[in-house]
Design a protein around this motif. Structure first.
Motif, PDB file in Angstrom:
ATOM      1  N   PHE A  17       0.832  -1.211   0.000  1.00  0.00           N
ATOM      2  CA  PHE A  17       0.000   0.000   0.000  1.00  0.00           C
ATOM      3  C   PHE A  17       0.858   1.250   0.000  1.00  0.00           C
ATOM      4  O   PHE A  17       0.493   2.265  -0.602  1.00  0.00           O
ATOM      5  CB  PHE A  17      -1.079  -0.005   1.096  1.00  0.00           C
ATOM      6  CG  PHE A  17      -0.640   0.026   2.525  1.00  0.00           C
ATOM      7  CD1 PHE A  17      -0.330   1.211   3.157  1.00  0.00           C
ATOM      8  CD2 PHE A  17      -0.590  -1.145   3.275  1.00  0.00           C
ATOM      9  CE1 PHE A  17       0.034   1.241   4.493  1.00  0.00           C
ATOM     10  CE2 PHE A  17      -0.235  -1.135   4.606  1.00  0.00           C
ATOM     11  CZ  PHE A  17       0.094   0.072   5.227  1.00  0.00           C
ATOM     12  N   PHE A  18       2.012   1.216   0.638  1.00  0.00           N
ATOM     13  CA  PHE A  18       2.951   2.328   0.588  1.00  0.00           C
ATOM     14  C   PHE A  18       3.310   2.615  -0.874  1.00  0.00           C
ATOM     15  O   PHE A  18       3.232   3.745  -1.343  1.00  0.00           O
ATOM     16  CB  PHE A  18       4.197   1.978   1.408  1.00  0.00           C
ATOM     17  CG  PHE A  18       5.266   3.028   1.438  1.00  0.00           C
ATOM     18  CD1 PHE A  18       5.375   3.877   2.520  1.00  0.00           C
ATOM     19  CD2 PHE A  18       6.177   3.160   0.397  1.00  0.00           C
ATOM     20  CE1 PHE A  18       6.375   4.857   2.559  1.00  0.00           C
ATOM     21  CE2 PHE A  18       7.173   4.122   0.430  1.00  0.00           C
ATOM     22  CZ  PHE A  18       7.269   4.976   1.515  1.00  0.00           C
ATOM     23  N   ARG A  19       3.713   1.574  -1.603  1.00  0.00           N
ATOM     24  CA  ARG A  19       4.108   1.718  -3.008  1.00  0.00           C
ATOM     25  C   ARG A  19       2.960   2.281  -3.835  1.00  0.00           C
ATOM     26  O   ARG A  19       3.149   3.193  -4.652  1.00  0.00           O
ATOM     27  CB  ARG A  19       4.546   0.368  -3.574  1.00  0.00           C
ATOM     28  CG  ARG A  19       4.927   0.445  -5.062  1.00  0.00           C
ATOM     29  CD  ARG A  19       5.318  -0.899  -5.631  1.00  0.00           C
ATOM     30  NE  ARG A  19       4.228  -1.848  -5.433  1.00  0.00           N
ATOM     31  CZ  ARG A  19       4.380  -3.123  -5.134  1.00  0.00           C
ATOM     32  NH1 ARG A  19       5.579  -3.646  -5.007  1.00  0.00           N
ATOM     33  NH2 ARG A  19       3.340  -3.903  -4.976  1.00  0.00           N
ATOM     34  N   ALA A  20       1.747   1.765  -3.655  1.00  0.00           N
ATOM     35  CA  ALA A  20       0.594   2.220  -4.433  1.00  0.00           C
ATOM     36  C   ALA A  20       0.264   3.686  -4.144  1.00  0.00           C
ATOM     37  O   ALA A  20      -0.021   4.462  -5.062  1.00  0.00           O
ATOM     38  CB  ALA A  20      -0.621   1.334  -4.145  1.00  0.00           C
ATOM     39  N   LEU A  34       9.742   5.683  -6.282  1.00  0.00           N
ATOM     40  CA  LEU A  34      10.535   5.307  -5.114  1.00  0.00           C
ATOM     41  C   LEU A  34      10.663   3.786  -5.029  1.00  0.00           C
ATOM     42  O   LEU A  34       9.660   3.067  -5.113  1.00  0.00           O
ATOM     43  CB  LEU A  34       9.839   5.839  -3.855  1.00  0.00           C
ATOM     44  CG  LEU A  34      10.594   5.787  -2.541  1.00  0.00           C
ATOM     45  CD1 LEU A  34      11.775   6.748  -2.559  1.00  0.00           C
ATOM     46  CD2 LEU A  34       9.657   6.147  -1.392  1.00  0.00           C
ATOM     47  N   ASP A  35      11.891   3.302  -4.891  1.00  0.00           N
ATOM     48  CA  ASP A  35      12.067   1.850  -4.805  1.00  0.00           C
ATOM     49  C   ASP A  35      11.931   1.377  -3.358  1.00  0.00           C
ATOM     50  O   ASP A  35      11.876   2.172  -2.420  1.00  0.00           O
ATOM     51  CB  ASP A  35      13.388   1.403  -5.440  1.00  0.00           C
ATOM     52  CG  ASP A  35      14.627   1.898  -4.713  1.00  0.00           C
ATOM     53  OD1 ASP A  35      14.557   2.280  -3.519  1.00  0.00           O
ATOM     54  OD2 ASP A  35      15.695   1.903  -5.342  1.00  0.00           O
ATOM     55  N   GLU A  36      11.839   0.070  -3.208  1.00  0.00           N
ATOM     56  CA  GLU A  36      11.569  -0.501  -1.886  1.00  0.00           C
ATOM     57  C   GLU A  36      12.634  -0.164  -0.849  1.00  0.00           C
ATOM     58  O   GLU A  36      12.279   0.246   0.267  1.00  0.00           O
ATOM     59  CB  GLU A  36      11.362  -2.013  -1.982  1.00  0.00           C
ATOM     60  CG  GLU A  36      10.952  -2.607  -0.654  1.00  0.00           C
ATOM     61  CD  GLU A  36      10.556  -4.064  -0.754  1.00  0.00           C
ATOM     62  OE1 GLU A  36      10.165  -4.606   0.301  1.00  0.00           O
ATOM     63  OE2 GLU A  36      10.625  -4.651  -1.836  1.00  0.00           O
ATOM     64  N   PRO A  37      13.922  -0.295  -1.123  1.00  0.00           N
ATOM     65  CA  PRO A  37      14.907   0.049  -0.090  1.00  0.00           C
ATOM     66  C   PRO A  37      14.811   1.516   0.357  1.00  0.00           C
ATOM     67  O   PRO A  37      14.896   1.807   1.552  1.00  0.00           O
ATOM     68  CB  PRO A  37      16.260  -0.245  -0.748  1.00  0.00           C
ATOM     69  CG  PRO A  37      15.955  -1.259  -1.803  1.00  0.00           C
ATOM     70  CD  PRO A  37      14.579  -0.909  -2.303  1.00  0.00           C
ATOM     71  N   VAL A  85      -2.845   4.704   5.156  1.00  0.00           N
ATOM     72  CA  VAL A  85      -3.847   3.679   5.418  1.00  0.00           C
ATOM     73  C   VAL A  85      -4.013   2.870   4.142  1.00  0.00           C
ATOM     74  O   VAL A  85      -4.153   3.436   3.054  1.00  0.00           O
ATOM     75  CB  VAL A  85      -5.193   4.304   5.850  1.00  0.00           C
ATOM     76  CG1 VAL A  85      -6.269   3.241   5.992  1.00  0.00           C
ATOM     77  CG2 VAL A  85      -5.013   5.084   7.159  1.00  0.00           C
ATOM     78  N   ASP A  86      -3.982   1.572   4.287  1.00  0.00           N
ATOM     79  CA  ASP A  86      -4.217   0.695   3.142  1.00  0.00           C
ATOM     80  C   ASP A  86      -5.594   1.036   2.567  1.00  0.00           C
ATOM     81  O   ASP A  86      -6.603   0.978   3.291  1.00  0.00           O
ATOM     82  CB  ASP A  86      -4.168  -0.769   3.594  1.00  0.00           C
ATOM     83  CG  ASP A  86      -4.309  -1.767   2.468  1.00  0.00           C
ATOM     84  OD1 ASP A  86      -4.851  -1.423   1.396  1.00  0.00           O
ATOM     85  OD2 ASP A  86      -3.874  -2.916   2.666  1.00  0.00           O
ATOM     86  N   PRO A  87      -5.682   1.416   1.287  1.00  0.00           N
ATOM     87  CA  PRO A  87      -6.987   1.770   0.702  1.00  0.00           C
ATOM     88  C   PRO A  87      -8.037   0.672   0.863  1.00  0.00           C
ATOM     89  O   PRO A  87      -9.230   0.973   0.918  1.00  0.00           O
ATOM     90  CB  PRO A  87      -6.666   2.020  -0.771  1.00  0.00           C
ATOM     91  CG  PRO A  87      -5.228   2.426  -0.772  1.00  0.00           C
ATOM     92  CD  PRO A  87      -4.587   1.612   0.336  1.00  0.00           C
TER      93      PRO A  87
END
Length: 162
Positions: A17-20, A34-37, A85-87
């Motif tokens: 959800f952060f990535r989205a 933005l990449d995961e690390p 917040v996770d949508p």
């Protein structure tokens, strides 16, 4: 709903959800690619800062918040926080619970106030939530944020003194 300190084991649940949210480019001034690390480094803060998760009864991560000093040195007495917040779990009071938790944490930690540096004015649900929790819009930077569909919109600085 339980709010607890986030652990490394929570990151795989936060990242989707952060990535989205970041990739959508509507509410955060993070790079959309933005990449995961880099995301993990920005979100999973070390003490004395704090990162928490809100989980439901079966342990599902519903959302997360990070809390920290807004600045260093002579301005280190003002806290800041960020929330996601996770949508899939929107509308369940997760943001409000995380906001109340962050305010309680900041007061208990000895901060004198909390400041949000960049609340996108078109994020009306967040603006309304923060106002309902006692924040004021101190100023708005006109055209401070480039929204992917609405173009240049204002960026609020919001504040609450304890």
């Amino acid at each position: 709903m339980l709010i607890r300190e986030a652990t490394a084991a929570d990151w795989p649940a936060i990242w989707p959800f952060f990535r989205a949210i970041v990739a959508a480019g509507e509410t955060y001034s993070y790079p959309r690619d933005l990449d995961e690390p880099a995301g993990r480094a920005m979100w999973m803060l070390e003490p004395p800062s704090r990162t928490v998760v809100a989980v439901d009864g079966d342990g599902t991560v519903l959302g997360s918040a990070k809390m920290n000093a807004n600045h260093l040195g002579g301005a280190a007495h003002i806290a800041s926080a960020s929330f996601m917040v996770d949508p899939a779990h929107s509308g369940r009071g997760v943001g409000r619970a995380l906001g109340e938790y962050a305010l309680d944490w900041a007061r208990a930690t000895g901060f004198r106030a909390m400041q949000f540096n960049a609340v996108v004015e078109t994020n009306t649900r967040a603006v309304a939530l923060w106002k309902s929790l006692g924040f004021e819009i101190m100023t708005t930077l006109p055209e401070g944020f480039l929204h992917p569909t609405k173009g240049y919109v204002g960026l609020h600085i919001m504040y609450q003194r304890f």
